[in-house]
Motif scaffolding. Structure first.
Motif, PDB file in Angstrom:
ATOM      1  N   LYS A   3       0.823  -1.206   0.000  1.00 27.15           N
ATOM      2  CA  LYS A   3       0.000   0.000   0.000  1.00 27.15           C
ATOM      3  C   LYS A   3       0.857   1.256   0.000  1.00 27.15           C
ATOM      4  O   LYS A   3       0.336   2.357   0.021  1.00 27.15           O
ATOM      5  N   MET A   4       2.184   1.094  -0.022  1.00 23.86           N
ATOM      6  CA  MET A   4       3.081   2.245   0.025  1.00 23.86           C
ATOM      7  C   MET A   4       2.933   3.068  -1.255  1.00 23.86           C
ATOM      8  O   MET A   4       2.988   2.542  -2.355  1.00 23.86           O
ATOM      9  N   LYS A   5       2.750   4.404  -1.091  1.00 27.45           N
ATOM     10  CA  LYS A   5       2.565   5.290  -2.238  1.00 27.45           C
ATOM     11  C   LYS A   5       3.780   6.148  -2.508  1.00 27.45           C
ATOM     12  O   LYS A   5       3.895   6.746  -3.566  1.00 27.45           O
ATOM     13  N   GLY A   6       4.644   6.256  -1.534  1.00 28.29           N
ATOM     14  CA  GLY A   6       5.833   7.080  -1.690  1.00 28.29           C
ATOM     15  C   GLY A   6       6.917   6.584  -0.774  1.00 28.29           C
ATOM     16  O   GLY A   6       6.693   5.708   0.061  1.00 28.29           O
ATOM     17  N   ALA A   7       8.102   7.140  -0.939  1.00 28.15           N
ATOM     18  CA  ALA A   7       9.214   6.763  -0.077  1.00 28.15           C
ATOM     19  C   ALA A   7      10.202   7.908  -0.044  1.00 28.15           C
ATOM     20  O   ALA A   7      10.332   8.648  -1.017  1.00 28.15           O
ATOM     21  N   ALA A  24       6.502  19.895   7.991  1.00 26.76           N
ATOM     22  CA  ALA A  24       5.903  19.984   6.658  1.00 26.76           C
ATOM     23  C   ALA A  24       5.136  18.722   6.261  1.00 26.76           C
ATOM     24  O   ALA A  24       4.201  18.794   5.462  1.00 26.76           O
ATOM     25  N   CYS A  25       5.494  17.604   6.811  1.00 28.67           N
ATOM     26  CA  CYS A  25       4.889  16.328   6.386  1.00 28.67           C
ATOM     27  C   CYS A  25       3.432  16.218   6.867  1.00 28.67           C
ATOM     28  O   CYS A  25       3.161  16.262   8.062  1.00 28.67           O
ATOM     29  N   LEU A  52       3.410   5.276   5.724  1.00 27.85           N
ATOM     30  CA  LEU A  52       2.350   6.279   5.585  1.00 27.85           C
ATOM     31  C   LEU A  52       2.654   7.317   4.501  1.00 27.85           C
ATOM     32  O   LEU A  52       1.804   8.146   4.173  1.00 27.85           O
ATOM     33  N   CYS A  53       3.857   7.289   3.942  1.00 29.34           N
ATOM     34  CA  CYS A  53       4.268   8.300   2.964  1.00 29.34           C
ATOM     35  C   CYS A  53       3.416   8.224   1.700  1.00 29.34           C
ATOM     36  O   CYS A  53       3.178   7.146   1.157  1.00 29.34           O
ATOM     37  N   ILE A  54       2.951   9.419   1.247  1.00 31.00           N
ATOM     38  CA  ILE A  54       2.136   9.487   0.038  1.00 31.00           C
ATOM     39  C   ILE A  54       2.908  10.121  -1.124  1.00 31.00           C
ATOM     40  O   ILE A  54       2.337  10.387  -2.186  1.00 31.00           O
ATOM     41  N   GLY A  55       4.184  10.396  -0.912  1.00 33.32           N
ATOM     42  CA  GLY A  55       5.017  10.929  -1.983  1.00 33.32           C
ATOM     43  C   GLY A  55       4.680  12.350  -2.400  1.00 33.32           C
ATOM     44  O   GLY A  55       4.903  12.733  -3.541  1.00 33.32           O
TER      45      GLY A  55
END
Ligand code: SF4
Ligand code: SF4
Length: 67
Positions: A3-7, A24-25, A52-55
Motif C-alpha cells: 500500500k506504500m505510495k511514496g518513499a 511539513a509532512c 504512511l508516505c504518500i510521496g
C-alpha cells in the motif's frame, strides 16, 4: 500488494536536525532519530512511519537533504 505510495531517503550526514521536514509532512512520517547524531554531531531525522508516505514531496521542498 504493497500500500506504500511514496518513499523518502534522508541524507543523514547532511541533516541539521532542524525538523522543518517533520512539520511539513502531512502524514507524520518523519521523526527525529532518538539519541543519535551524524558525523557532524547533529541530530538527524528518519522515516519513522515510512509506510504512511504518500510521496507529496512537501519534505523535499523545505529541505534538499530529503528526496
Ligand atoms: S532533513 Fe532537512 S529539514 Fe529535515 S531535519 Fe534534516 S536538515 Fe532539517
Ligand atoms: S513525501 Fe510527503 S508524505 Fe512522504 S515523508 Fe515527505 S512530506 Fe511526508
Amino acid at each position: 500488494m504493497s500500500k506504500m505510495k511514496g518513499a523518502i531517503v534522508v541524507n543523514t550526514d547532511r541533516c541539521k536536525g532542524c525538523q522543518l521536514c517533520v512539520v511539513a509532512c502531512p502524514k507524520d512520517v518523519i521523526a527525529l532519530a532518538q539519541k543519535k547524531v551524524n558525523i557532524h554531531g547533529y541530530p538527524y531525522v528518519e522515516p519513522a512511519r515510512a509506510e504512511l508516505c504518500i510521496g507529496c514531496t512537501a519534505c523535499a521542498m523545505v529541505c534538499r537533504m530529503v528526496v
